[in-house]
Structure formats: C-alpha cells, structure tokens
Motif scaffolding. Structure first.
Motif, PDB file in Angstrom:
ATOM      1  N   LEU A  44      32.597  36.397 -17.908  1.00  0.00           N
ATOM      2  CA  LEU A  44      31.156  36.166 -18.116  1.00  0.00           C
ATOM      3  C   LEU A  44      30.909  35.464 -19.448  1.00  0.00           C
ATOM      4  CD1 LEU A  44      29.554  39.432 -16.715  1.00  0.00           C
ATOM      5  CD2 LEU A  44      29.716  37.201 -15.631  1.00  0.00           C
ATOM      6  N   PHE A  47      31.698  31.948 -19.025  1.00  0.00           N
ATOM      7  CA  PHE A  47      30.633  31.342 -18.229  1.00  0.00           C
ATOM      8  C   PHE A  47      29.415  30.982 -19.088  1.00  0.00           C
ATOM      9  CE2 PHE A  47      26.713  32.772 -15.871  1.00  0.00           C
ATOM     10  CZ  PHE A  47      26.478  31.568 -15.234  1.00  0.00           C
ATOM     11  N   ILE A  48      29.114  31.828 -20.093  1.00  0.00           N
ATOM     12  CA  ILE A  48      27.900  31.548 -20.890  1.00  0.00           C
ATOM     13  C   ILE A  48      28.177  30.691 -22.131  1.00  0.00           C
ATOM     14  CG2 ILE A  48      26.569  33.539 -20.077  1.00  0.00           C
ATOM     15  CD1 ILE A  48      27.238  34.911 -22.745  1.00  0.00           C
ATOM     16  N   PRO A  50      28.390  27.473 -22.451  1.00  0.00           N
ATOM     17  CA  PRO A  50      27.508  26.304 -22.630  1.00  0.00           C
ATOM     18  C   PRO A  50      26.079  26.646 -23.052  1.00  0.00           C
ATOM     19  CG  PRO A  50      28.608  26.225 -20.502  1.00  0.00           C
ATOM     20  CD  PRO A  50      28.817  27.589 -21.054  1.00  0.00           C
ATOM     21  N   ARG A  51      25.754  27.924 -23.121  1.00  0.00           N
ATOM     22  CA  ARG A  51      24.364  28.298 -23.427  1.00  0.00           C
ATOM     23  C   ARG A  51      24.173  28.551 -24.915  1.00  0.00           C
ATOM     24  NH1 ARG A  51      21.322  30.689 -18.478  1.00  0.00           N
ATOM     25  NH2 ARG A  51      19.838  29.451 -19.615  1.00  0.00           N
ATOM     26  N   ASP A  52      22.923  28.363 -25.349  1.00  0.00           N
ATOM     27  CA  ASP A  52      22.566  28.673 -26.738  1.00  0.00           C
ATOM     28  C   ASP A  52      22.563  30.182 -26.932  1.00  0.00           C
ATOM     29  OD1 ASP A  52      22.289  26.138 -27.732  1.00  0.00           O
ATOM     30  OD2 ASP A  52      20.208  25.941 -27.069  1.00  0.00           O
ATOM     31  N   VAL A  55      27.101  28.229 -27.534  1.00  0.00           N
ATOM     32  CA  VAL A  55      27.651  26.857 -27.487  1.00  0.00           C
ATOM     33  C   VAL A  55      27.903  26.292 -28.896  1.00  0.00           C
ATOM     34  CG1 VAL A  55      25.404  25.680 -27.353  1.00  0.00           C
ATOM     35  CG2 VAL A  55      27.420  24.638 -26.321  1.00  0.00           C
ATOM     36  N   LEU A  71      30.231  20.828 -20.963  1.00  0.00           N
ATOM     37  CA  LEU A  71      29.287  21.781 -21.572  1.00  0.00           C
ATOM     38  C   LEU A  71      27.920  21.655 -20.909  1.00  0.00           C
ATOM     39  CD1 LEU A  71      30.294  21.376 -25.311  1.00  0.00           C
ATOM     40  CD2 LEU A  71      30.609  23.395 -23.911  1.00  0.00           C
ATOM     41  N   HIS A  72      27.853  20.875 -19.843  1.00  0.00           N
ATOM     42  CA  HIS A  72      26.572  20.656 -19.178  1.00  0.00           C
ATOM     43  C   HIS A  72      26.610  21.130 -17.731  1.00  0.00           C
ATOM     44  CE1 HIS A  72      24.909  18.288 -22.488  1.00  0.00           C
ATOM     45  NE2 HIS A  72      26.154  17.900 -22.658  1.00  0.00           N
ATOM     46  N   TYR A  73      25.456  21.626 -17.294  1.00  0.00           N
ATOM     47  CA  TYR A  73      25.304  22.080 -15.913  1.00  0.00           C
ATOM     48  C   TYR A  73      25.281  20.886 -14.970  1.00  0.00           C
ATOM     49  CZ  TYR A  73      23.416  24.902 -12.110  1.00  0.00           C
ATOM     50  OH  TYR A  73      23.236  25.561 -10.916  1.00  0.00           O
ATOM     51  N   ASN A  76      30.097  22.279 -16.010  1.00  0.00           N
ATOM     52  CA  ASN A  76      30.808  23.386 -16.647  1.00  0.00           C
ATOM     53  C   ASN A  76      31.558  24.231 -15.600  1.00  0.00           C
ATOM     54  OD1 ASN A  76      28.159  24.176 -15.789  1.00  0.00           O
ATOM     55  ND2 ASN A  76      28.426  26.104 -16.841  1.00  0.00           N
ATOM     56  N   PHE A  77      31.069  24.214 -14.362  1.00  0.00           N
ATOM     57  CA  PHE A  77      31.736  25.002 -13.315  1.00  0.00           C
ATOM     58  C   PHE A  77      33.045  24.363 -12.859  1.00  0.00           C
ATOM     59  CE2 PHE A  77      27.446  26.617 -13.168  1.00  0.00           C
ATOM     60  CZ  PHE A  77      27.672  27.979 -13.110  1.00  0.00           C
ATOM     61  N   ILE A 250      30.534  23.143  -5.627  1.00  0.00           N
ATOM     62  CA  ILE A 250      29.360  22.853  -6.443  1.00  0.00           C
ATOM     63  C   ILE A 250      28.351  22.025  -5.643  1.00  0.00           C
ATOM     64  CG2 ILE A 250      28.564  21.542  -8.475  1.00  0.00           C
ATOM     65  CD1 ILE A 250      31.270  22.393  -9.803  1.00  0.00           C
ATOM     66  N   PRO A 255      26.559  25.719  -7.571  1.00  0.00           N
ATOM     67  CA  PRO A 255      27.548  25.799  -8.667  1.00  0.00           C
ATOM     68  C   PRO A 255      27.995  27.219  -8.997  1.00  0.00           C
ATOM     69  CG  PRO A 255      25.807  24.280  -9.235  1.00  0.00           C
ATOM     70  CD  PRO A 255      25.379  24.930  -7.970  1.00  0.00           C
ATOM     71  N   GLU A 256      27.045  28.161  -8.986  1.00  0.00           N
ATOM     72  CA  GLU A 256      27.388  29.532  -9.380  1.00  0.00           C
ATOM     73  C   GLU A 256      28.368  30.180  -8.410  1.00  0.00           C
ATOM     74  OE1 GLU A 256      24.464  28.230  -9.501  1.00  0.00           O
ATOM     75  OE2 GLU A 256      23.791  28.455 -11.568  1.00  0.00           O
TER      76      GLU A 256
END
Lengths: 294, 279
Positions: A44, A47-48, A50-52, A55, A71-73, A76-77, A250, A255-256
């Motif tokens: 997890l 998985f997170i 790439p998030r603020d 990141v 690093l972008h949706y 990232n997957f 994806i 994607p998830e």
C-alpha cells in the motif's frame, strides 16, 4: 551412509502431515500472517508513492531509475508489480528471515509434542536472526541474479543482431519463453535451498554449512523437493499471467485492478505457498534427522 | 500518541480512498473522463446526442475544477475533438476560438487550437479555409512546435493529393520561411533547427545545390559556436546521394576526421571512407 528411511520420504505423506498440522494447530499460520500484514502495508505504501506528500520524498528515485511517467496515473500501475516484487525481496530478507525461523521453531515444538509457545519460538528465532538473515539473503540474491541472468543473456544475444535462436524469433524468446525459463529456474533454485533454514535451526549448523547441506538434501531427494515447491507455486501462475499483462488490465478493466491482483498474489504467496513449503520442508528435515538418529 | 495514530490512519485512509485532491487525484479524474470520451470516439455515429452532452459536461467540469493546469487545457481540447468526431464543426470551431481567447498568453496552446481549426476545415473538405488557418500559424506562432511543423505539413498535403506543382511551391515557401526564421534568430538552437528544416525541404525536392549552400552558410554562421561535424556529415550525404560525387564525399568525411577526430561522427566517417574505398 543414507538409510532406507532417509531415501523414502514420500511426498504424499509430507503433504498430508503438513495439512494436518495446519488444521490442528492454526497458530502455525501466525508468522506468515505477520509477514502478510507487513507485505500488504509495504504494498500500500508503494501504491501511494505518487501521491502528495510522499511523492516528494520517494518520487525522485523512481523518476531517476524508471522515469517521470511512472509517477503519474495510470502509468504508476505499470511499474507497481516491479516495485512490489522488489519491496517483497527486501522484506523477505529483513522480516521473512525471522518469520520463517519462527515458523520452523513452531514446527519443531509441535514435533516434540510440546505446547505451541508462540513467544518462545519467536524469541528463539530472534536469537538466530543474523544467521537466518545471511541464509535468506544468500538465497534471495541467487534467485534474483539467476532471474536477471536469462533476461540479460537473451538481450545481449538478440542485441548483437541475431533475429532467431533455435529457429524461434526474439519476440517469443523475450516474451513467454523468458517467463517460463524464469519460472522453472525459480522453482529449481528454491528447491535447492529449501532446507537451508530448517537445517540451520534444527541441526544448529552454521549458515554456509546449512546452505551446502540443503544442496546435499536436494541431491538426495530431487523429485520430492522439486514437486514440493512446484505444486504450491502452480497456484501463483494465474497471478504471473495477469501481472505480465498490466497494460491490458489498466486499459480493459481499471488501473486499480493491478493492485487487487498484487494483493491476491500476496495472499497466495504469504498465506498459502510460503506456509506450506516452509512447514513441509521443516517436516522433511525433522524426518531426515529422525532417520539418521535411528 | 493515540490521537496522532488516529490522525495518521485517517489521513492514510483518505489518500488510499482517493479523496485527497492532489495532482494524482486530478490525473485519476482526467483518466476517468478520458475513458468516457473513448466510448464516443470508438463509435461516434452510434452515440446519442445526450451522451455527447454528458461527456462534454464532464470535460467542462474537469477544466473548471482544475483551472490553469495542463490537463484542463487537454480537457478543453477534448471537447473540441468530441464535436469534431461528431461532425459538429461549428461547435468545434467555437470551442477552439474559446481556447485561443482563454490562453492568449500561451502561443503553443493557441497554435494547437488554430491547427485543429484548420483540421476541421480539412475534414469538411474546405482546403482553402484550412490553408488560411495554417498560414496564420506560420505568421503568428512561428516559434512554436506546431508553427515549425506546419510548412512541411502543407507540402505533404499536396504530395498526398498528387499535386506536384503545388507541392514544389509549398516546399520552396517552407524553406524560405525556415531560412528567414533562422536569420531572425541567429546563433540560437531555434535558428540552427530552422536551418536544418530548410535543408530538409531542399532535399525533399532534390534541390541539392540549395541544400549544400544552406549547409555551407550554416557552417560559416556556427563556426565558433558549435561542432560542425553534423553539418559536414550532411554535406557528405548530399555529395554522395545528390551529386554522386565520391571524391567530394570522401573529402568531407576526411574533414570530419581531421577536425573532429574524437567527435560523435568520427567512427561513422571512418566506416564510410572504408566503404567508399571498396567501391
């Protein structure tokens, strides 16, 4: 000298006693559940990334090693399975070495008809942590580099301008054939070193000697050992197939879904394959030890 | 301690659930909007007007939610593309005009909007009006990437339509346009690229002499600023392909080896000299 008892360790017998042990003593799962929880937490976290604000700290290495795109949706997957696999390797060396040792001590206590003292087994494993760490690190490195070797070898061969190898084009070699060879190789390497941890703990051997004796045991019981690894790992094949098609997942599913597949993979490896192989291999080492003493 | 732990868990759950409104959440929303749009793109004739209106509203809402971002601009363009694919050219052009108005300060965005307007006329079989838009890009936004592509795009159009005279004219116009830009921005990477584009245009119409003289003047301009081995290699190529002059080709390759013995083209020049000697 190898006795007849040592030679005749039946796969069915080992499978049956392993399943029976888990059924009668579900506490045996505890070390593997601990590892599974750690693995899910790490997954997890990966998985997170790439998030603020995570990141800001963990983005730069990904940017440098694989590129900004990951690093972008949803790109990232695409990288997530690789990151999950690498983090699992690290976790296996640092935490898996301990939980495997813990499980082996629980099996030993069970064999001696003692009551399963969870904390006592854990503390015994903790005392041997450095040796366990060394053994698991060695096996993991061997597995990792053997896996890489085929890919590098094939890339070098086809990179030199060859279009085919054994009448098969590069596309097939670098796709399904490489995956199959990698899979078979991982089974063989795991089978060779599968007894290292039980030998280390139950025979009180030194790490390098236990690795060498594991190779010896594999040579004595090649079929049983290979099948012992092969059958449980078959459960993981659907995950390998799904994860080799992340772009399809994806685009066509969502994607998830890649994350869900990875979670399912963790359930299969940490809660089914690892417990089974670890406990079964510990039983084989115990039986072997028993045969030698008798 | 307990409160901190609860706070961490709540924050983590928010992030995992996708409730955080960061860059990643924005990208996720954009991707979801794109997915809805793809359905119309896949089968534009079968998708009902209500579906188009809904998808346009989603894109509109996205660009309003995240204004002044690159993805908001993409969402605005998506709306125009949706109208284009549904053959509603009037609405598509209105949307593109809106983009030009809103992003006046961003020439690259405006050039793209004008280009798409030109495309809308092209699809509508109105090449004259399309050409007007493309010429506008050449005049107003010449330093943008699209501005640099458009002259060749026009020439390629005539090539595809089997209009050789117009194609020749377009390539000549393009090379002149690039040369003017190169002279307007001397000793800059932009100027260098424009010189090279001019050379390519001359090569496209087999005007080897003009290509060679352009490269020669480039070598004069950039003599003290840049390594000239790339220019020499191009000149060697022109001598070989255009003039079939092996002696001059070899001279040029030897010049590379003499002036830039450790340069990026040295190895290739050695190999080519060997090849020339064999023939």
């Amino acid at each position: 000298m190898v006795s007849d008892k040592q030679k005749h360790i039946g796969l069915g017998q080992v499978f049956a006693s392993t399943i029976q042990s888990f059924r009668n003593h579900p506490q045996l799962f505890l070390p593997f559940v601990v590892f599974f929880i750690l693995e899910i937490v790490v997954l997890l976290f990966v998985f997170i990334i790439p998030r603020d604000p995570i990141v800001k700290l963990f983005g730069p290495p990904i940017r440098t090693l694989w590129g900004e795109g990951f690093l972008h949706y949803p790109f990232n997957f695409i990288l997530l399975p690789k990151l999950a696999s690498l983090s699992r390797l690290v976790l296996t060396v640092f935490a898996g070495s301990f939980t495997t040792g813990w499980a082996v001590f629980l099996v030993w206590a069970l064999y001696q008809k003692k009551t399963l003292r969870i904390s006592e087994s854990a503390s015994e494993a903790f005392k041997r942590y450095m040796s366990l760490f060394f053994v698991v690190l060695t096996v993991t490195l061997v597995l990792y580099f053997f896996g890489k070797l085929i890919g590098i070898g094939l890339l070098k061969y086809f990179g030199a301008g060859h279009a085919k190898l054994l009448f098969i084009p590069a596309r097939v070699w670098l796709g399904p054939i490489e995956a199959c060879i990698g899979f078979i190789l991982s089974i063989v390497v795991q089978a060779i070193f599968i007894y290292a941890v039980p030998i280390l703990l139950l025979n009180n051997d030194k790490p390098i000697r236990s690795l060498a004796r594991s190779v010896g045991m594999f040579r004595r019981l090649p079929v049983v050992t290979t099948l012992l690894v092969f059958f449980p790992i078959l459960l993981y094949v659907p995950i390998i197939v799904l994860l080799s098609n992340t772009q399809f997942l994806i685009g066509r599913v969502f994607p998830e879904f890649v994350l869900l597949v990875l979670c399912a993979g963790s359930v299969i490896t940490s809660l089914v394959i690892d417990p089974f192989i670890t406990v079964a291999s510990a039983f084989i080492v115990i039986k072997d030890k028993e045969a030698r003493h008798s | 301690m307990k409160r901190t732990l609860v706070l961490v868990v709540v924050m983590l759950s928010f992030v995992l659930a996708g409730c955080g409104d960061d860059r990643y959440a924005m990208e996720k929303r954009f991707w979801q909007a794109q997915k809805q749009m793809e359905k119309i793109f896949r089968n534009p004739d079968a998708s009902p007007p209500r579906e188009l209106a809904r998808v346009v509203a989603v894109q509109e809402a996205f660009s309003k939610r995240y204004p002044k971002t690159a993805l908001a601009v993409s969402a605005q363009f998506n709306i125009a593309r949706l109208y284009l694919v549904k053959k509603d050219y009037r609405k598509a052009r209105l949307q593109l005009q809106r983009i030009v108005r809103e992003y006046t300060k961003f020439p690259a965005v405006c050039a793209e909007a004008v280009f798409l307007t030109g495309n809308s006329y092209e699809i509508d079989d109105k090449w004259g009006l399309a050409l007007e838009q493309y010429k506008k890009i050449m005049q107003v936004y010449p330093t943008t990437r699209r501005g640099m592509d458009v002259p060749v795009y026009i020439a390629q159009h005539y090539k595809i339509k089997y209009q050789p005279d117009k194609m020749l004219g377009a390539f000549q116009e393009a090379s002149l346009h690039y040369k003017n830009l190169a002279q307007k921005y001397p000793l800059t990477p932009f100027g260098y690229t424009n010189y090279m584009l001019a050379v390519n245009c001359y090569i496209a119409v087999n005007d080897w002499q003009s290509a060679l003289s352009t490269l020669d003047s480039m070598a004069q301009v950039y003599r003290d600023k840049l390594p000239l081995d790339g220019i020499y290699m191009n000149m060697a190529g022109i001598y070989f392909r255009g003039f079939k002059d092996k002696i001059k080709t070899k001279e040029m390759l030897e010049k590379i080896l003499k002036e830039y013995p450790k340069g990026r083209f040295a190895k290739m020049a050695t190999l080519l000299i060997k090849e020339l000697d064999k023939k």
